[in-house]
Each structure stands twice: as structure tokens, then as C-alpha cells.
Design a protein around this motif. Structure first.
Motif, PDB file in Angstrom:
ATOM      1  N   ARG A   1       1.267 -20.207  17.544  1.00  0.00           N
ATOM      2  CA  ARG A   1       1.346 -21.333  18.448  1.00  0.00           C
ATOM      3  C   ARG A   1       2.296 -22.489  17.814  1.00  0.00           C
ATOM      4  O   ARG A   1       2.668 -23.332  18.447  1.00  0.00           O
ATOM      5  CB  ARG A   1      -0.123 -22.005  18.634  1.00  0.00           C
ATOM      6  CG  ARG A   1      -0.752 -22.564  17.484  1.00  0.00           C
ATOM      7  CD  ARG A   1      -2.254 -23.054  17.859  1.00  0.00           C
ATOM      8  NE  ARG A   1      -2.951 -23.637  16.918  1.00  0.00           N
ATOM      9  CZ  ARG A   1      -3.726 -23.198  16.101  1.00  0.00           C
ATOM     10  NH1 ARG A   1      -3.979 -21.924  16.053  1.00  0.00           N
ATOM     11  NH2 ARG A   1      -4.298 -23.821  15.066  1.00  0.00           N
ATOM     12  N   GLY A   2       2.442 -22.509  16.599  1.00  0.00           N
ATOM     13  CA  GLY A   2       3.196 -23.643  16.246  1.00  0.00           C
ATOM     14  C   GLY A   2       4.828 -23.103  16.253  1.00  0.00           C
ATOM     15  O   GLY A   2       5.874 -24.058  15.994  1.00  0.00           O
ATOM     16  N   ASP A   3       5.040 -22.106  16.898  1.00  0.00           N
ATOM     17  CA  ASP A   3       6.490 -21.708  17.165  1.00  0.00           C
ATOM     18  C   ASP A   3       7.093 -21.843  18.606  1.00  0.00           C
ATOM     19  O   ASP A   3       6.707 -21.200  19.598  1.00  0.00           O
ATOM     20  CB  ASP A   3       6.499 -20.040  16.835  1.00  0.00           C
ATOM     21  CG  ASP A   3       7.740 -19.626  16.970  1.00  0.00           C
ATOM     22  OD1 ASP A   3       8.754 -20.029  17.783  1.00  0.00           O
ATOM     23  OD2 ASP A   3       7.965 -18.365  16.640  1.00  0.00           O
ATOM     24  N   TYR A   4       7.813 -22.916  18.845  1.00  0.00           N
ATOM     25  CA  TYR A   4       8.058 -23.513  20.002  1.00  0.00           C
ATOM     26  C   TYR A   4       9.189 -22.279  20.901  1.00  0.00           C
ATOM     27  O   TYR A   4       8.816 -22.401  22.083  1.00  0.00           O
ATOM     28  CB  TYR A   4       9.175 -24.581  19.610  1.00  0.00           C
ATOM     29  CG  TYR A   4       9.415 -25.549  21.045  1.00  0.00           C
ATOM     30  CD1 TYR A   4       8.654 -26.432  21.519  1.00  0.00           C
ATOM     31  CD2 TYR A   4      10.535 -25.019  21.570  1.00  0.00           C
ATOM     32  CE1 TYR A   4       8.820 -26.896  22.477  1.00  0.00           C
ATOM     33  CE2 TYR A   4      11.007 -25.810  22.863  1.00  0.00           C
ATOM     34  CZ  TYR A   4      10.166 -26.607  23.420  1.00  0.00           C
ATOM     35  OH  TYR A   4      10.453 -27.395  24.458  1.00  0.00           O
ATOM     36  N   GLU A   5      10.054 -21.628  19.947  1.00  0.00           N
ATOM     37  CA  GLU A   5      10.523 -20.820  20.909  1.00  0.00           C
ATOM     38  C   GLU A   5       9.713 -19.492  21.377  1.00  0.00           C
ATOM     39  O   GLU A   5      10.079 -19.220  22.535  1.00  0.00           O
ATOM     40  CB  GLU A   5      11.659 -19.918  19.965  1.00  0.00           C
ATOM     41  CG  GLU A   5      12.955 -20.739  19.526  1.00  0.00           C
ATOM     42  CD  GLU A   5      13.732 -21.362  20.632  1.00  0.00           C
ATOM     43  OE1 GLU A   5      13.854 -20.489  21.623  1.00  0.00           O
ATOM     44  OE2 GLU A   5      13.628 -22.610  21.146  1.00  0.00           O
ATOM     45  N   TYR A   6       8.823 -19.101  20.603  1.00  0.00           N
ATOM     46  CA  TYR A   6       7.826 -18.277  21.082  1.00  0.00           C
ATOM     47  C   TYR A   6       7.001 -18.794  22.572  1.00  0.00           C
ATOM     48  O   TYR A   6       6.961 -17.827  23.426  1.00  0.00           O
ATOM     49  CB  TYR A   6       6.775 -17.574  20.031  1.00  0.00           C
ATOM     50  CG  TYR A   6       5.918 -16.546  20.610  1.00  0.00           C
ATOM     51  CD1 TYR A   6       6.355 -15.303  20.362  1.00  0.00           C
ATOM     52  CD2 TYR A   6       4.644 -16.732  21.224  1.00  0.00           C
ATOM     53  CE1 TYR A   6       5.642 -14.271  20.752  1.00  0.00           C
ATOM     54  CE2 TYR A   6       3.804 -15.651  21.504  1.00  0.00           C
ATOM     55  CZ  TYR A   6       4.547 -14.261  21.318  1.00  0.00           C
ATOM     56  OH  TYR A   6       3.675 -13.153  21.650  1.00  0.00           O
TER      57      TYR A   6
ATOM     58  N   THR B   1      11.041 -25.780  32.845  1.00  0.00           N
ATOM     59  CA  THR B   1      11.730 -26.699  32.382  1.00  0.00           C
ATOM     60  C   THR B   1      11.206 -27.164  30.894  1.00  0.00           C
ATOM     61  O   THR B   1       9.920 -26.979  30.534  1.00  0.00           O
ATOM     62  CB  THR B   1      11.349 -28.169  33.192  1.00  0.00           C
ATOM     63  OG1 THR B   1      10.238 -28.428  33.424  1.00  0.00           O
ATOM     64  CG2 THR B   1      12.089 -27.921  34.622  1.00  0.00           C
ATOM     65  N   LYS B   2      12.104 -28.259  30.198  1.00  0.00           N
ATOM     66  CA  LYS B   2      11.664 -28.524  29.077  1.00  0.00           C
ATOM     67  C   LYS B   2      10.217 -29.269  29.175  1.00  0.00           C
ATOM     68  O   LYS B   2       9.292 -29.016  27.999  1.00  0.00           O
ATOM     69  CB  LYS B   2      12.593 -29.793  28.426  1.00  0.00           C
ATOM     70  CG  LYS B   2      12.246 -29.843  26.880  1.00  0.00           C
ATOM     71  CD  LYS B   2      13.468 -30.598  26.148  1.00  0.00           C
ATOM     72  CE  LYS B   2      13.149 -30.858  24.647  1.00  0.00           C
ATOM     73  NZ  LYS B   2      11.758 -31.346  24.474  1.00  0.00           N
ATOM     74  N   GLU B   3      10.137 -29.714  30.011  1.00  0.00           N
ATOM     75  CA  GLU B   3       8.888 -30.674  30.441  1.00  0.00           C
ATOM     76  C   GLU B   3       7.429 -29.804  30.362  1.00  0.00           C
ATOM     77  O   GLU B   3       6.560 -29.971  29.787  1.00  0.00           O
ATOM     78  CB  GLU B   3       8.934 -31.562  31.588  1.00  0.00           C
ATOM     79  CG  GLU B   3       7.768 -32.605  31.668  1.00  0.00           C
ATOM     80  CD  GLU B   3       7.817 -33.149  33.239  1.00  0.00           C
ATOM     81  OE1 GLU B   3       6.809 -34.010  33.363  1.00  0.00           O
ATOM     82  OE2 GLU B   3       8.847 -33.240  33.895  1.00  0.00           O
ATOM     83  N   ILE B   4       7.837 -28.644  31.034  1.00  0.00           N
ATOM     84  CA  ILE B   4       6.588 -27.542  31.267  1.00  0.00           C
ATOM     85  C   ILE B   4       6.444 -27.049  29.897  1.00  0.00           C
ATOM     86  O   ILE B   4       5.175 -26.895  29.496  1.00  0.00           O
ATOM     87  CB  ILE B   4       7.025 -26.716  32.081  1.00  0.00           C
ATOM     88  CG1 ILE B   4       7.092 -27.128  33.873  1.00  0.00           C
ATOM     89  CG2 ILE B   4       6.254 -25.269  32.191  1.00  0.00           C
ATOM     90  CD1 ILE B   4       7.533 -26.309  34.688  1.00  0.00           C
TER      91      ILE B   4
ATOM     92  N   PHE C   1       3.315 -26.319  24.827  1.00  0.00           N
ATOM     93  CA  PHE C   1       3.363 -26.308  23.373  1.00  0.00           C
ATOM     94  C   PHE C   1       2.392 -27.292  22.807  1.00  0.00           C
ATOM     95  O   PHE C   1       1.551 -27.155  21.894  1.00  0.00           O
ATOM     96  CB  PHE C   1       4.551 -26.810  23.134  1.00  0.00           C
ATOM     97  CG  PHE C   1       4.912 -26.848  21.496  1.00  0.00           C
ATOM     98  CD1 PHE C   1       5.081 -25.444  20.913  1.00  0.00           C
ATOM     99  CD2 PHE C   1       5.138 -27.799  20.764  1.00  0.00           C
ATOM    100  CE1 PHE C   1       5.255 -25.214  19.496  1.00  0.00           C
ATOM    101  CE2 PHE C   1       5.355 -27.690  19.316  1.00  0.00           C
ATOM    102  CZ  PHE C   1       5.140 -26.571  18.642  1.00  0.00           C
ATOM    103  N   ALA C   2       2.233 -28.557  23.493  1.00  0.00           N
ATOM    104  CA  ALA C   2       1.243 -29.574  23.157  1.00  0.00           C
ATOM    105  C   ALA C   2      -0.048 -29.272  23.479  1.00  0.00           C
ATOM    106  O   ALA C   2      -0.920 -29.273  22.465  1.00  0.00           O
ATOM    107  CB  ALA C   2       1.323 -30.867  24.076  1.00  0.00           C
ATOM    108  N   THR C   3      -0.282 -28.431  24.535  1.00  0.00           N
ATOM    109  CA  THR C   3      -1.624 -28.085  24.613  1.00  0.00           C
ATOM    110  C   THR C   3      -2.305 -26.960  23.571  1.00  0.00           C
ATOM    111  O   THR C   3      -3.357 -27.139  23.136  1.00  0.00           O
ATOM    112  CB  THR C   3      -1.969 -27.174  26.040  1.00  0.00           C
ATOM    113  OG1 THR C   3      -1.530 -28.140  26.920  1.00  0.00           O
ATOM    114  CG2 THR C   3      -3.351 -26.504  26.346  1.00  0.00           C
TER     115      THR C   3
END
Length: 254
Positions: free
Chosen positions: A131-136, A152-155, A160-162
Motif C-alpha cells: 500500500r505504500g507503493d504509489y506506482e502499484y 487522473t492524478k486526483e483519483i 493512495f490516501a485511503t
């Protein structure tokens, strides 16, 4: 169309237009903005579009399940005083609509399901150790759509935040387990609500065979396909989605 979030007790919702109410139930990682296409189109056609925020992350852990969310929708409908509603659900929202139709059919005029869980879904379950892996997470979010550009980056940032919020992560896993536990296959033949199924032909989360099974098991359903489309047809192809749904409403006199 103007969107004002109304807050009344435990309910937070947006209401647009006048006419037959279409209550939209968002998915696990989905927000109200996923349905901008629907909320722009249908109020002009004589429908009231209503988008309640589901208490996915605000309920206690004991009430973090499909059954409790369906009860929340019933409480919301009673609070607002609607009759003969259309429930439109994507992903988990579709599953909540199905459970609602099993428990409280007297409130329903019709149901619209797109990429609905309730029979089978390929969850993000295996991804949580990373879960800490943004690319994943980015890849997982892109997989929801046929065209990865829709993520989108927002989505991606929202997902990622969730998954990096410990309490939200626990509740996400709890909901995913609840969705598997509340498999609807035995209930579907008893749900006699006119149902419109609109499915992306390239949905990887709830693949096309899931839509075919829904259509076979539901006594009063029609199935429509959208090409080059993933799990969230109303986001990826809003015009085609609205056209198909509006034609179905006319055909069924809804």
C-alpha cells in the motif's frame, strides 16, 4: 447544474432537478464526481438526481457491511420522503442496490447496475501489503478503466490516501469481505424489479461474464454493452451511458 451538499443529521447529499428520483450509490473508491455525466444529463430530462454520501468510513466497524449500507439507504429515502425511486449503483453501490431490492422492494421503481459486485469481483485484496507503493496503486487504479488516462492524478491520490489510512484500510477490507459474504446469486431470481445492466466490455473488476450471469438470474433485466470500456462506464463513456439508459427509461416507461 449547481451542486450544493446538503447536510441533515447523518445524511449528506446533493440533489439536482425535479421529477422521478434517481438515487446514485457510489462504489468503494468512488466519489460523487464519478457521476457528473449522469447529474448533468438526467435533470434536463425530467428526473431528480440524488447523490448521497454513503457512510463507508464513518460507520462503526460492526455496521461496515452491505446490509447496514442498504439500511442506511432506506433510512435516507424515508428521511427525504421519496416514493418509487430508481437506484443506480456502480461496483459496491450496485451490490448495495441489489441488497436493498431484496430487503425493501416496495420503495423501488427500477434499478440500474454498472460494474456491480454481488456475484464476483476481482478485489484489490492482494495489493494491500504494497500500500505504500504509489506506482502499484497507480497501476491498480488505471486497471479499473479501459483507457488508463481516465485515472487522473486526483483519483490515484484519493485511492493512495485511503489505503494508507489505517482505519480506512481496515474498513475497506471489512467491506470487501462483506461483499464476498453477501453473494446474491440465490437472491437474484426473486428480485422482480425492472433492471438495466450497462457494462463495459473490457471490465477487469467485474468481467463481462458477470453481467451475463446477472442478466440470466434477474427475472426482469436488459443488458447493454459499451465497447472499449472498463469498470466505470458512466465515467469512461458518459454520453453513451446516458443515451442507453435514457432509451431504456423510455422503453420501460420509467
Amino acid at each position: 447544474m449547481e451542486r450544493t451538499l446538503k447536510v441533515e443529521g447523518k445524511f449528506r447529499y446533493v440533489e439536482i432537478g425535479e421529477g422521478t428520483p434517481i438515487i446514485i450509490l457510489h462504489g468503494l473508491m468512488g466519489g460523487l464526481s464519478n457521476f457528473d455525466g449522469v447529474s448533468d444529463f438526467f435533470p434536463k430530462e425530467g428526473y431528480k438526481v440524488v447523490l448521497p454520501e454513503l457512510p463507508l468510513y464513518t460507520n462503526s466497524i460492526l455496521k461496515t457491511n452491505v446490509k447496514a449500507f442498504a439500511k442506511f439507504v432506506k433510512d435516507f429515502i424515508e428521511h427525504i420522503g421519496y416514493k418509487d425511486v430508481i437506484l443506480l449503483g456502480n461496483s459496491l453501490g450496485g451490490h448495495i442496490a441489489l441488497y436493498f431490492s431484496k430487503m425493501y422492494p416496495e420503495y423501488l421503481k427500477a434499478m440500474v447496475l454498472t460494474g456491480s459486485s454481488g456475484l464476483y469481483e476481482s478485489a484489490m485484496g492482494d495489493s494491500y501489503p504494497k500500500r505504500g507503493d504509489y506506482e502499484y496503486i497507480k497501476k491498480k487504479a488505471e486497471d479499473v478503466f479501459y483507457d488508463p488516462e481516465v485515472a487522473t492524478k486526483e483519483i490515484i491520490d484519493d485511492v493512495f490516501a485511503t489505503v494508507n489510512d489505517r482505519m480506512k484500510l481496515i474498513k475497506t477490507l471489512t467491506i470487501a469481505k462483506s461483499a464476498i459474504r453477501h453473494n446474491m446469486s440465490k437472491d437474484l431470481p426473486k428480485i422482480n424489479i425492472p433492471t438495466c445492466l450497462i457494462w463495459g466490455k473490457n471490465d477487469k473488476v467485474t468481467p463481462p461474464e458477470v453481467a451475463v450471469e446477472f442478466n440470466e438470474l434477474l427475472p426482469d433485466s436488459d443488458l447493454y454493452w459499451i465497447d472499449k470500456c472498463g469498470h466505470a462506464a458512466m465515467m469512461e463513456h458518459p454520453e453513451e451511458f446516458n443515451k442507453l439508459l435514457h432509451a431504456w427509461f423510455k422503453e420501460r416507461n420509467i
